[in-house]
Design a protein around this motif. Structure first.
Motif, PDB file in Angstrom:
ATOM      1  N   THR A 289       1.185  -1.234   0.223  1.00 16.56           N
ATOM      2  CA  THR A 289      -0.701  -0.098  -0.097  1.00 16.56           C
ATOM      3  C   THR A 289       1.055   1.377  -0.081  1.00 16.56           C
ATOM      4  O   THR A 289       2.323   1.161   0.001  1.00 16.56           O
ATOM      5  CB  THR A 289      -0.642  -0.002   1.414  1.00 16.56           C
ATOM      6  OG1 THR A 289      -0.124   0.540   2.651  1.00 16.56           O
ATOM      7  CG2 THR A 289      -1.763  -1.294   1.003  1.00 16.56           C
ATOM      8  N   GLU A 290       0.200   2.398   0.269  1.00 20.49           N
ATOM      9  CA  GLU A 290       1.186   3.735   0.553  1.00 20.49           C
ATOM     10  C   GLU A 290       1.912   3.980   1.390  1.00 20.49           C
ATOM     11  O   GLU A 290       2.545   4.631   2.063  1.00 20.49           O
ATOM     12  CB  GLU A 290       0.134   5.231  -0.150  1.00 20.49           C
ATOM     13  CG  GLU A 290      -0.431   4.885  -1.429  1.00 20.49           C
ATOM     14  CD  GLU A 290      -1.617   5.836  -2.003  1.00 20.49           C
ATOM     15  OE1 GLU A 290      -1.982   7.119  -0.413  1.00 20.49           O
ATOM     16  OE2 GLU A 290      -1.943   5.928  -3.089  1.00 20.49           O
ATOM     17  N   ARG A 291       1.131   3.750   2.531  1.00 20.92           N
ATOM     18  CA  ARG A 291       2.198   3.344   4.023  1.00 20.92           C
ATOM     19  C   ARG A 291       2.466   2.217   4.096  1.00 20.92           C
ATOM     20  O   ARG A 291       2.218   1.404   3.953  1.00 20.92           O
ATOM     21  CB  ARG A 291       0.717   4.132   4.854  1.00 20.92           C
ATOM     22  CG  ARG A 291      -0.280   5.166   4.356  1.00 20.92           C
ATOM     23  CD  ARG A 291      -1.485   5.332   5.107  1.00 20.92           C
ATOM     24  NE  ARG A 291      -2.308   6.583   4.699  1.00 20.92           N
ATOM     25  CZ  ARG A 291      -2.742   7.012   3.869  1.00 20.92           C
ATOM     26  NH1 ARG A 291      -3.590   5.876   3.258  1.00 20.92           N
ATOM     27  NH2 ARG A 291      -3.633   8.099   3.429  1.00 20.92           N
ATOM     28  N   TYR A 292       3.697   2.639   4.725  1.00 20.61           N
ATOM     29  CA  TYR A 292       4.446   1.531   5.617  1.00 20.61           C
ATOM     30  C   TYR A 292       4.641   1.424   7.180  1.00 20.61           C
ATOM     31  O   TYR A 292       4.624   2.918   7.226  1.00 20.61           O
ATOM     32  CB  TYR A 292       5.460   1.604   4.804  1.00 20.61           C
ATOM     33  CG  TYR A 292       6.594   0.539   4.966  1.00 20.61           C
ATOM     34  CD1 TYR A 292       5.810  -1.126   4.614  1.00 20.61           C
ATOM     35  CD2 TYR A 292       8.113   0.094   6.141  1.00 20.61           C
ATOM     36  CE1 TYR A 292       7.142  -2.327   4.768  1.00 20.61           C
ATOM     37  CE2 TYR A 292       8.806  -0.900   6.928  1.00 20.61           C
ATOM     38  CZ  TYR A 292       7.788  -2.403   6.350  1.00 20.61           C
ATOM     39  OH  TYR A 292       8.896  -3.286   6.037  1.00 20.61           O
ATOM     40  N   ILE A 293       4.317   1.079   7.700  1.00 20.17           N
ATOM     41  CA  ILE A 293       4.664   0.993   9.172  1.00 20.17           C
ATOM     42  C   ILE A 293       6.503   0.161   9.879  1.00 20.17           C
ATOM     43  O   ILE A 293       6.185  -0.648   9.109  1.00 20.17           O
ATOM     44  CB  ILE A 293       3.652  -0.315  10.352  1.00 20.17           C
ATOM     45  CG1 ILE A 293       2.140   0.822   9.894  1.00 20.17           C
ATOM     46  CG2 ILE A 293       3.799  -0.009  11.551  1.00 20.17           C
ATOM     47  CD1 ILE A 293       2.040   1.600  10.848  1.00 20.17           C
ATOM     48  N   VAL A 294       6.584   1.072  10.756  1.00 18.16           N
ATOM     49  CA  VAL A 294       8.120   1.062  10.549  1.00 18.16           C
ATOM     50  C   VAL A 294       7.359   0.955  11.862  1.00 18.16           C
ATOM     51  O   VAL A 294       7.191   1.193  13.064  1.00 18.16           O
ATOM     52  CB  VAL A 294       9.042   1.725  10.395  1.00 18.16           C
ATOM     53  CG1 VAL A 294      11.097   1.532  11.090  1.00 18.16           C
ATOM     54  CG2 VAL A 294       9.442   1.661   8.835  1.00 18.16           C
ATOM     55  N   ALA A 295       7.775  -1.309  13.218  1.00 18.24           N
ATOM     56  CA  ALA A 295       7.412  -1.171  14.269  1.00 18.24           C
ATOM     57  C   ALA A 295       8.401  -0.493  15.522  1.00 18.24           C
ATOM     58  O   ALA A 295       7.010  -0.028  16.057  1.00 18.24           O
ATOM     59  CB  ALA A 295       6.998  -2.491  14.102  1.00 18.24           C
ATOM     60  N   GLY A 296       9.673  -0.570  15.048  1.00 16.31           N
ATOM     61  CA  GLY A 296       9.934   0.002  16.126  1.00 16.31           C
ATOM     62  C   GLY A 296       9.803   1.921  16.781  1.00 16.31           C
ATOM     63  O   GLY A 296      11.163   2.346  17.673  1.00 16.31           O
ATOM     64  N   LYS A 297       9.287   2.446  15.615  1.00 16.66           N
ATOM     65  CA  LYS A 297       9.406   3.681  15.554  1.00 16.66           C
ATOM     66  C   LYS A 297       7.578   4.337  15.629  1.00 16.66           C
ATOM     67  O   LYS A 297       6.496   3.401  15.389  1.00 16.66           O
ATOM     68  CB  LYS A 297       9.765   4.385  14.323  1.00 16.66           C
ATOM     69  CG  LYS A 297      10.506   3.819  14.063  1.00 16.66           C
ATOM     70  CD  LYS A 297      11.776   4.902  12.696  1.00 16.66           C
ATOM     71  CE  LYS A 297      13.121   4.515  12.802  1.00 16.66           C
ATOM     72  NZ  LYS A 297      13.737   5.358  11.770  1.00 16.66           N
ATOM     73  N   PRO A 298       7.218   5.235  16.212  1.00 20.39           N
ATOM     74  CA  PRO A 298       6.590   6.176  16.562  1.00 20.39           C
ATOM     75  C   PRO A 298       5.253   6.368  14.085  1.00 20.39           C
ATOM     76  O   PRO A 298       6.542   7.108  14.084  1.00 20.39           O
ATOM     77  CB  PRO A 298       6.235   6.876  17.196  1.00 20.39           C
ATOM     78  CG  PRO A 298       7.956   7.883  16.849  1.00 20.39           C
ATOM     79  CD  PRO A 298       8.502   6.589  16.867  1.00 20.39           C
ATOM     80  N   ASN A 299       4.506   6.203  14.376  1.00 22.84           N
ATOM     81  CA  ASN A 299       4.173   6.280  13.307  1.00 22.84           C
ATOM     82  C   ASN A 299       2.679   7.162  13.163  1.00 22.84           C
ATOM     83  O   ASN A 299       2.079   6.811  14.056  1.00 22.84           O
ATOM     84  CB  ASN A 299       3.215   5.299  12.556  1.00 22.84           C
ATOM     85  CG  ASN A 299       5.081   4.286  12.309  1.00 22.84           C
ATOM     86  OD1 ASN A 299       5.296   3.755  11.372  1.00 22.84           O
ATOM     87  ND2 ASN A 299       5.177   3.350  13.307  1.00 22.84           N
ATOM     88  N   ASN A 300       2.559   7.951  11.977  1.00 22.85           N
ATOM     89  CA  ASN A 300       1.368   9.347  11.819  1.00 22.85           C
ATOM     90  C   ASN A 300       0.711   9.315  11.156  1.00 22.85           C
ATOM     91  O   ASN A 300       1.294   9.428  10.015  1.00 22.85           O
ATOM     92  CB  ASN A 300       1.216  10.788  12.658  1.00 22.85           C
ATOM     93  CG  ASN A 300       2.204  10.974  14.258  1.00 22.85           C
ATOM     94  OD1 ASN A 300       1.096  11.117  15.146  1.00 22.85           O
ATOM     95  ND2 ASN A 300       3.418  10.852  14.660  1.00 22.85           N
ATOM     96  N   PHE A 301      -0.590   9.058  10.369  1.00 27.80           N
ATOM     97  CA  PHE A 301      -1.306   9.163   9.949  1.00 27.80           C
ATOM     98  C   PHE A 301      -2.152  10.126   9.509  1.00 27.80           C
ATOM     99  O   PHE A 301      -3.341  10.453  10.276  1.00 27.80           O
ATOM    100  CB  PHE A 301      -1.520   8.180   9.242  1.00 27.80           C
ATOM    101  CG  PHE A 301      -0.484   7.193   8.925  1.00 27.80           C
ATOM    102  CD1 PHE A 301      -0.002   7.019   7.861  1.00 27.80           C
ATOM    103  CD2 PHE A 301      -0.489   6.037  10.102  1.00 27.80           C
ATOM    104  CE1 PHE A 301       0.899   6.322   7.642  1.00 27.80           C
ATOM    105  CE2 PHE A 301       0.642   4.976   9.606  1.00 27.80           C
ATOM    106  CZ  PHE A 301       1.620   5.253   8.804  1.00 27.80           C
TER     107      PHE A 301
END
Length: 563
Positions: free
Chosen positions: A360-372
């Motif tokens: 998809t257009e968005r990727y989660i890096v588990a070890g970092k905070p993620n904002n969308f």
């Protein structure tokens, strides 16, 4: 000389402590009936390991529960869900016993609990009595079995914990007698290609492996052809002799060509790691097929302390041209075991099933905070919300937001916020954030309102929307009628319900004085025990106010006679 004496003393202390790790004669059974289990320690449950044993109570409530040893009550918790009515007793030898889903407590403890509930004007309480205030003695009555809280039927949930670390340990390690001569049951066997280019039977994805029973009771899997790094998983359960319940395994071992490469057991674990169950099982498979596969290997994010042996994370490197025999041994605490042997041939063949990773257009890096930012909605995932990196599917349409799907396990709460600017005040007054179930029915999630922002914190992925609840709760009497004489009644009860956001609070008064009503969500029943207050009037005026989670309220009034 002093050093030798010190060393000898040190070794003796540790030898004794090792022998007393699980004392076999320190505790009696909490019940005076044969112990038949509905659930075992470490059993795989939804998002957690089972922290005790569930003892069947002959499908009855009200069986007497006895203190397993001398001790003092250190904690009492009464709640609508979870453990329901629960009692915690600390013992001088460093252990704490826990008794949950209780119907009621022994008279002295019940009096203490009722007094606290009336002081706090609340059915739900959690208290920590002064040490020694509520002493109990081995064989003394402390409570009665019940079905309160999140219980799905009458039973006693029983735990033994360390009083210092509060880590639960397997109660069956302490000499409790449970009849068990039944071997664990193997339901399914699975192989996983784990490295880039790895194959199992020409597949880059999980493969189910057929197996058959041998004359000696073991199982033999069909030969698999593989290359690269692979791993195995099993769907399995254990049973005791007198129950049909599919309980959890105690121990699992995996050997390759006779060498032990992975092993774990359920002697103990910590509550802080219990949600890591979702790294032990194949969560994606479970979410789709409702069956839990226990991996014999570790994956990213798995920090469980249950492993006794772990070589190469339990993964197997299969070289082309070599042969391997993998042995998986399933055990229970009584020593019964079931073995399955898997012949593996290192052979590379053309892949027929390729693994596709949805992007998809968005990727989660588990070890970092993620904002969308999704326009009217915003999402914040703290670091380590998830166990591994992945492409996340986020979609927004009007006031509805889809946050991936339930195939990915969530470790921590994430935040979902809606901008409510532009909505009518009449809508927002009774609005909330709802998660839609499979039938698109809205389910209330705890909603915080601040200005034009609605926010919820959750560990559930799925589809969320703004919903409105304008219908107040319903209340109706269950065992009495208005103006009725209730002289010989021990209790009165009412039925309460709410069609959408759910019950948040309830309060009852009798002749203007607050009274304790016990709420049982499973039956939607409010119950008042007439023994709580001695009524000095023949006519009694009852008022019950029930409020739902968005503020809709209903008041029920009635009168009855009693002498």
């Amino acid at each position: 000389m002093k050093k030798r004496i010190y060393l000898l003393a040190f070794l003796l202390v540790h030898l004794v402590s090792g022998q007393e790790k699980f004392p076999k004669d320190a505790f009696r059974s909490p019940l005076d009936i044969p112990l038949i289990l509905a659930g075992t320690f470490g059993e795989l449950r939804s998002n957690h390991f089972h922290a005790g044993i569930d003892i069947k109570t002959q499908q009855r409530q009200g069986l007497p529960i006895y203190a397993i040893a001398d001790g003092t009550v250190t904690r009492i918790k009464v709640s609508h869900w979870g453990y329901g009515k629960a009692l915690y007793v600390a013992h001088p030898n460093g252990y704490t016993s826990v008794y949950a889903h209780l119907q009621k407590f022994s008279p002295a403890i019940e009096e203490f609990v009722k007094k606290t509930q009336y002081q706090k004007r609340s059915y739900e309480i959690e208290v920590f009595p002064e040490y020694g205030k509520l002493k109990v003695y081995k064989d003394s009555l402390i409570a009665y079995t019940g079905n309160t809280g999140g219980s799905s039927g009458p039973h006693l949930h029983f735990e033994i914990r360390s009083s210092v670390s509060e880590k639960p340990t397997n109660p069956l390690l302490y000499g409790l007698d449970v009849r068990d001569a039944t071997n664990p049951t193997l339901q399914g066997l699975y192989a996983y290609p784990l490295s880039p280019g790895a194959l199992v039977n020409q597949s880059e994805m999980r493969v189910q492996i057929p197996f058959s029973r041998q004359a000696d009771g073991s199982f033999l899997a069909e030969e698999i052809k593989a290359t690269g790094i692979i791993g195995f998983g099993v769907a399995a359960y254990d049973r005791q002799d007198l129950a049909a319940n599919q309980n959890g395994l105690y121990e699992l071992e995996q050997k390759v060509n006779g060498t032990l490469i992975s092993a774990f057991d359920f002697d103990s674990f910590s509550f802080g790691e219990t949600r890591l169950i979702n790294t032990l099982i194949d969560y994606e498979y479970m979410s789709k097929y409702r069956r839990r596969i226990q991996r014999c290997f570790k994956v990213a994010g798995n920090e469980l302390s249950i492993y006794k042996q772990l070589k190469n994370d339990g993964k197997i490197y299969v070289e082309e041209g070599l042969n391997y025999t993998v042995e998986i041994n399933l055990k229970d605490l009584a020593g019964n075991s079931t073995k399955v042997f898997i012949p593996v041939t290192g052979r590379r063949e053309a892949p027929l099933k390729k693994k596709e990773v949805p992007k998809t257009e968005r990727y989660i890096v588990a070890g970092k905070p993620n904002n969308f930012d999704l326009g009217k909605a915003k999402l914040y995932f703290p670091a380590n919300t998830f166990y591994h990196d992945f492409y996340i599917d986020l979609r927004a349409k009007g006031d509805t937001v889809t946050v991936h799907n339930n195939s990915i396990p969530v470790q921590k709460n994430f935040t979902l916020s809606f901008n409510t600017e532009g909505y009518e005040e009449s809508f927002l007054k009774n609005a909330f954030i709802a998660r839609l179930d499979d039938e698109l029915k809205p389910n209330y999630t705890k909603t915080y309102k601040r200005g034009n922002t609605f926010t919820t914190r959750t560990r559930n992925l799925g589809t969320f929307t703004l919903a409105q609840d304008t219908v107040p709760p319903k209340i109706r009497p269950k065992n009495f009628k208005s103006k009725q004489w209730l002289t010989n009644y021990r209790y009165l009860s009412l039925l309460i319900s709410d069609d959408l956001s759910g019950i948040k609070t309830y309060e009852a008064t009798l002749n203007g004085e607050w009274i304790l009503m016990e709420y049982e969500p499973k039956t939607r029943t409010l119950t008042y025990n007439f023994d709580d207050i001695i009524l000095d009037k023949k006519q009694c005026n009852l008022q019950v106010v029930v409020t739902d989670n968005v503020g809709n309220s209903t008041t029920f009034t009635s009168s009855f006679y009693r002498k």
